[in-house]
Design a protein around this motif. Structure first.
Motif, PDB file in Angstrom:
ATOM      1  N   ILE A 119       0.719  -1.222  -0.163  1.00  0.00           N
ATOM      2  CA  ILE A 119       0.163  -0.077   0.053  1.00  0.00           C
ATOM      3  C   ILE A 119       0.942   1.366   0.079  1.00  0.00           C
ATOM      4  N   LYS A 120       0.202   2.448  -0.177  1.00  0.00           N
ATOM      5  CA  LYS A 120       0.919   3.612   0.095  1.00  0.00           C
ATOM      6  C   LYS A 120       0.807   4.268   1.295  1.00  0.00           C
ATOM      7  N   GLY A 121       1.636   4.994   1.684  1.00  0.00           N
ATOM      8  CA  GLY A 121       1.374   5.834   3.116  1.00  0.00           C
ATOM      9  C   GLY A 121       1.693   4.909   4.257  1.00  0.00           C
ATOM     10  N   ALA A 122       2.471   3.998   4.091  1.00  0.00           N
ATOM     11  CA  ALA A 122       2.744   3.130   5.484  1.00  0.00           C
ATOM     12  C   ALA A 122       3.360   3.878   6.535  1.00  0.00           C
ATOM     13  N   LEU A 123       4.334   4.720   6.192  1.00  0.00           N
ATOM     14  CA  LEU A 123       5.097   5.454   7.380  1.00  0.00           C
ATOM     15  C   LEU A 123       4.058   6.451   7.958  1.00  0.00           C
ATOM     16  N   PRO A 124       3.424   7.235   7.238  1.00  0.00           N
ATOM     17  CA  PRO A 124       2.465   8.106   8.110  1.00  0.00           C
ATOM     18  C   PRO A 124       1.559   7.247   9.050  1.00  0.00           C
ATOM     19  N   THR A 125       1.035   6.127   8.635  1.00  0.00           N
ATOM     20  CA  THR A 125       0.170   5.417   9.285  1.00  0.00           C
ATOM     21  C   THR A 125       0.901   4.937  10.640  1.00  0.00           C
ATOM     22  N   ALA A 126       2.216   4.353  10.513  1.00  0.00           N
ATOM     23  CA  ALA A 126       2.824   3.833  11.498  1.00  0.00           C
ATOM     24  C   ALA A 126       3.200   5.132  12.723  1.00  0.00           C
ATOM     25  N   LEU A 127       3.512   6.361  12.300  1.00  0.00           N
ATOM     26  CA  LEU A 127       3.458   7.478  13.030  1.00  0.00           C
ATOM     27  C   LEU A 127       2.185   7.581  13.780  1.00  0.00           C
ATOM     28  N   LEU A 128       1.038   7.595  12.826  1.00  0.00           N
ATOM     29  CA  LEU A 128      -0.348   7.747  13.736  1.00  0.00           C
ATOM     30  C   LEU A 128      -0.540   6.674  14.954  1.00  0.00           C
ATOM     31  N   THR A 244      19.522  14.649   8.649  1.00  0.00           N
ATOM     32  CA  THR A 244      19.465  13.969   9.860  1.00  0.00           C
ATOM     33  C   THR A 244      18.340  13.035   9.961  1.00  0.00           C
ATOM     34  N   PHE A 245      17.984  12.469  11.118  1.00  0.00           N
ATOM     35  CA  PHE A 245      16.943  11.492  11.080  1.00  0.00           C
ATOM     36  C   PHE A 245      15.499  12.283  10.919  1.00  0.00           C
ATOM     37  N   GLU A 246      15.619  13.345  11.588  1.00  0.00           N
ATOM     38  CA  GLU A 246      14.359  13.968  11.321  1.00  0.00           C
ATOM     39  C   GLU A 246      13.899  14.421   9.964  1.00  0.00           C
ATOM     40  N   GLU A 247      15.206  14.922   9.040  1.00  0.00           N
ATOM     41  CA  GLU A 247      14.779  15.269   7.727  1.00  0.00           C
ATOM     42  C   GLU A 247      14.674  13.785   6.858  1.00  0.00           C
ATOM     43  N   ALA A 248      15.274  12.819   7.282  1.00  0.00           N
ATOM     44  CA  ALA A 248      15.066  11.700   6.470  1.00  0.00           C
ATOM     45  C   ALA A 248      13.447  11.219   6.818  1.00  0.00           C
ATOM     46  N   ILE A 249      12.856  11.147   7.936  1.00  0.00           N
ATOM     47  CA  ILE A 249      11.559  10.873   8.075  1.00  0.00           C
ATOM     48  C   ILE A 249      10.478  11.612   7.260  1.00  0.00           C
ATOM     49  N   GLU A 250      10.811  13.134   7.504  1.00  0.00           N
ATOM     50  CA  GLU A 250       9.822  13.967   6.624  1.00  0.00           C
ATOM     51  C   GLU A 250       9.811  13.823   5.291  1.00  0.00           C
ATOM     52  N   THR A 251      11.188  13.527   4.591  1.00  0.00           N
ATOM     53  CA  THR A 251      11.307  13.433   3.043  1.00  0.00           C
ATOM     54  C   THR A 251      10.709  11.776   2.961  1.00  0.00           C
ATOM     55  N   THR A 252      10.813  10.820   3.697  1.00  0.00           N
ATOM     56  CA  THR A 252      10.359   9.534   3.283  1.00  0.00           C
ATOM     57  C   THR A 252       8.663   9.552   3.511  1.00  0.00           C
ATOM     58  N   LYS A 253       8.067  10.465   4.226  1.00  0.00           N
ATOM     59  CA  LYS A 253       6.748  10.469   4.455  1.00  0.00           C
ATOM     60  C   LYS A 253       6.108  10.940   2.966  1.00  0.00           C
ATOM     61  N   VAL A 254       6.696  11.926   2.511  1.00  0.00           N
ATOM     62  CA  VAL A 254       6.102  12.434   1.016  1.00  0.00           C
ATOM     63  C   VAL A 254       6.318  11.207  -0.090  1.00  0.00           C
ATOM     64  N   HIS A 255       7.317  10.700  -0.104  1.00  0.00           N
ATOM     65  CA  HIS A 255       7.568   9.455  -0.970  1.00  0.00           C
ATOM     66  C   HIS A 255       6.875   8.427  -0.648  1.00  0.00           C
ATOM     67  N   SER A 256       6.332   8.218   0.580  1.00  0.00           N
ATOM     68  CA  SER A 256       5.717   7.010   0.916  1.00  0.00           C
ATOM     69  C   SER A 256       4.127   7.168   0.519  1.00  0.00           C
ATOM     70  N   VAL A 257       3.828   8.334   0.845  1.00  0.00           N
ATOM     71  CA  VAL A 257       2.369   8.704   0.103  1.00  0.00           C
ATOM     72  C   VAL A 257       2.212   8.646  -1.167  1.00  0.00           C
ATOM     73  N   MET A 258       3.168   8.819  -1.764  1.00  0.00           N
ATOM     74  CA  MET A 258       3.197   8.677  -3.404  1.00  0.00           C
ATOM     75  C   MET A 258       3.703   7.357  -3.818  1.00  0.00           C
ATOM     76  N   GLY A 259       3.925   6.454  -3.092  1.00  0.00           N
ATOM     77  CA  GLY A 259       4.375   5.152  -3.487  1.00  0.00           C
ATOM     78  C   GLY A 259       5.663   5.069  -4.327  1.00  0.00           C
ATOM     79  N   LEU A 260       6.551   5.925  -3.794  1.00  0.00           N
ATOM     80  CA  LEU A 260       7.861   6.025  -4.534  1.00  0.00           C
ATOM     81  C   LEU A 260       8.980   5.439  -3.794  1.00  0.00           C
ATOM     82  N   LEU A 261       8.926   4.658  -2.695  1.00  0.00           N
ATOM     83  CA  LEU A 261      10.039   4.261  -2.022  1.00  0.00           C
ATOM     84  C   LEU A 261      10.757   2.911  -2.742  1.00  0.00           C
TER      85      LEU A 261
END
Length: 510
Positions: A119-128, A244-261
C-alpha cells in the motif's frame, strides 16, 4: 452482529484514524458501504468476498452495512481491504478476540486469493499508531520495514495473507515486530552514483555550488549548451550536508504517500527531482481534486532542478514564489486546506539567449537584443530575486577536457559544507530555521555584520546596478555564507565582492 476495526486514511502527507464498522442484520443483499468512499474503496467488497472464500471463510449471506467513520471525510485507496475482511469475520463471531483486534491499526490491500499486497502511506500510518498509542500496526509485509523506522514502542507486524492475520488475532500464530537497523541505513547516507571529481573545469561554478550548499541558497546557472550545467546540478546533492533522522522521516513520508520508496525503508540521501518543462502547475507544486504532493514536495530537503528554465510556462514558474519563501505549500479546496512540505534548494539552468551562444566566444550568436530580452523576460523579476546566486557557466576549454589532474571529490567539499552548516546551527540555535538562506529580514542586522570596506563596496554595487531590496538581502545572506566557509565571524570586503559576482543577471544586459 456488530464489529469494528481501526484503520487509517491519508490527508496530504499525514494519516488520520478511520473506524471501519460492520453491522450484519436481517435482510438480504445488496450490501451498503457508506462514509464518503471513493472508487477503489467501493470496489473493496468484491475483493474481500473472493479473498474470504479462498482463505477458507464464509462471506455473509445476510444484509451488511459498512460505515467508514468519520463519515464526512473522503476516503480513497485500497488499504481498507484487510480491516474490512477482519471486521466481517469479527461480526460473524468467527474472529472472537475483538479487544485485541481494536488494539491494532490495520491496513492492507487484498488479492483475490487472500494474499496481502503493498500500500501507499505506510510510514504516516505507523507514525499515527505511535502517537495514538496503539499496541501496534498491522500492514503488508513489503511495507513493514518502511513502517518500522518509527523505532521501538509500537509493534510493526508485517503479514502476507488474510489467514496469517486472522491466526495472529486468534492467538494461533505469533508475529514478531519487524526490526530496522538505522545505523546501517545511515551508513549508506552519503553514497551517490556521481561525484564532483568527474567535472572537468568549471571551477567558478563549482565554487558557487559549494557556497549554495553551505547556505541553502537557490542557484541559477547560465551558459551555452553542453557547458555542464546539468552535470553540475546532478552532483549538487553529493555535497549537501548529511541528512538528519528528522529530515529523513519528513522526506520519506512524502515519497511513501506517493508510493515511490521502491522497497527502501528510509530515504537517507538528498532527493534530486528534475521535472520536464511541460509540467503543469499542479504537477509542480501539488494539487488535483484530491490534492497530492508535487515535484517541489518530492524534492523536500533536497534539490529541485529546472532545466531550460525559460521553457517552463510562466504560470508554472510563478507558483514557485510562495514555496521558495515559506518552505511549504498551501493548497485550498472545498474539502479543506492542506499544507505540503517544500524546503528545497532550487537549481535552475538556462541558455543566455534563444540560440544559446550569446556568451560563447567560439560560436556566433544569431539573436537580436530584442530576442534576447524577450527570452530572458520569460522569468519574472520577483522570481529572479528569490534566486540568491546567478552564475555563468562558460563552455569548457579543450585543455580542461583533456586534463588528467585529479579533481577534488565531493567528500572533501562536503566536509567544508558541514563545517559551515555547524556554525549556522550554533548561530540559529532555538530559532525556527537552520541555514543562512532562511534568515528573516529582522535577523540580518544581528547576524550579517559587515566591515567598513564591505559596506562601501555594497553601497556602490546597489547604486550602480539598481538592485531591489530583496536582491540586497540575498547578497547579505550569501556574504554571510562565504564568511562561514572561511571561518570568519564578520563579513569582510572580499566576502561581499564574491557575493556580488553571483548576481550575474543583475550585472549584464544584452
Amino acid at each position: 452482529m456488530h464489529a469494528s476495526v481501526i484503520s487509517s486514511a491519508l490527508v496530504g502527507v499525514d494519516a488520520f484514524p478511520v473506524e471501519v464498522e460492520i453491522d450484519i442484520g436481517a435482510g438480504v443483499p445488496p450490501h451498503r458501504l457508506v462514509g464518503l468512499a471513493e472508487g477503489a474503496v467501493k470496489e473493496a467488497l468484491d475483493r474481500v468476498k473472493s479473498a474470504l472464500k479462498n482463505s477458507g471463510f464464509e462471506f455473509p449471506t445476510r444484509k451488511m452495512t459498512i460505515n467508514l467513520a468519520p463519515a464526512d471525510t473522503r476516503k480513497e485507496g485500497s488499504a481498507f481491504d484487510l480491516p474490512l475482511a477482519l471486521g466481517i469475520l469479527a461480526a460473524q463471531n468467527v474472529l472472537k478476540d475483538r479487544a485485541r483486534l481494536r488494539g491494532y491499526l490495520i491496513l492492507g490491500e487484498l488479492a483475490l486469493d487472500g494474499r496481502i499486497k503493498g500500500i501507499k502511506g505506510a510510514l504516516p500510518t505507523a507514525l499515527l499508531a505511535r502517537s495514538a498509542k496503539f499496541a501496534g500496526v498491522m500492514l503488508p509485509r513489503e511495507n513493514a520495514s518502511e513502517a518500522a523506522v518509527i523505532g521501538e514502542g509500537t509493534a510493526v507486524l508485517g503479514v502476507e495473507s488474510l489467514r496469517e492475520a486472522f491466526e495472529f488475532f486468534e492467538g494461533l500464530r505469533p508475529l514478531q515486530s519487524i526490526p530496522v537497523d538505522l545505523t546501517t541505513a545511515f551508513g549508506d547516507a552519503n553514497v551517490y552514483d556521481v561525484d564532483f571529481s568527474e567535472v572537468k573545469g568549471q571551477e567558478q561554478a563549482k565554487r558557487a555550488l559549494e557556497v549554495a550548499a553551505a547556505g541553502g541558497h537557490n542557484v541559477l546557472m547560465i551558459g551555452p549548451p553542453g557547458s555542464g550545467k546539468t552535470m553540475l546540478a546532478k552532483r549538487l546533492p553529493s555535497i549537501l550536508p548529511t541528512m538528519t533522522f528528522e529530515e529523513a522521516i519528513e522526506t520519506t513520508k512524502v515519497h511513501s504517500v506517493m508510493g515511490l520508496l521502491d522497497g527502501r525503508a528510509l530515504i537517507t540521501t538528498r532527493p534530486f527531482r528534475s521535472p520536464h518543462h511541460t509540467i503543469s502547475d499542479a504537477g509542480l507544486i501539488g494539487g488535483g481534486s484530491i490534492p497530492r504532493p508535487g515535484e517541489v514536495s518530492l524534492a523536500h530537503h533536497g534539490v529541485l532542478f529546472l532545466d531550460e528554465l525559460p521553457e517552463f510556462r510562466k504560470n508554472v514558474l510563478e507558483v514557485l514564489r510562495q514555496p521558495l519563501e515559506d518552505a511549504r505549500i498551501t493548497i485550498s479546496r472545498v474539502m479543506g486546506t492542506l499544507t505540503f512540505p517544500a524546503s528545497v534548494m532550487l537549481v535552475a539552468a538556462m541558455n543566455p539567449c534563444p540560440c544559446g551562444f550569446y556568451t560563447d566566444p567560439q560560436h556566433e550568436c544569431s539573436c537580436s537584443p530584442i530576442a534576447i530580452q524577450r527570452y530572458r523576460s520569460r522569468i519574472s523579476g520577483p522570481l529572479l530575486d528569490r534566486i540568491d546566486i546567478h552564475i555563468e557557466v562558460p563552455a569548457v576549454k579543450y585543455k580542461d577536457l583533456t586534463d588528467r589532474v585529479a579533481r577534488e571529490p565531493s567528500l572533501a567539499i562536503r566536509e567544508r559544507v558541514n563545517r559551515a552548516r555547524e556554525a549556522q546551527l550554533a548561530r540559529f540555535k532555538g530559532m525556527p530555521f537552520f541555514c543562512n538562506a532562511q534568515m528573516r529580514a529582522s535577523d540580518l542586522r544581528q547576524h550579517c555584520q559587515i566591515e567598513a570596506g564591505g559596506e562601501r563596496l555594497l553601497e556602490l554595487a546597489i547604486n550602480r546596478l539598481g538592485l531591489s531590496a530583496r536582491a540586497y538581502t540575498r547578497i547579505l545572506k550569501v556574504s554571510r555564507t562565504i564568511a562561514d566557509l572561511d571561518g570568519s565571524a564578520s563579513i569582510a570586503a572580499h566576502h561581499v565582492s564574491e557575493a556580488i559576482q553571483y548576481r550575474s543577471l543583475d550585472r549584464s544586459t544584452p
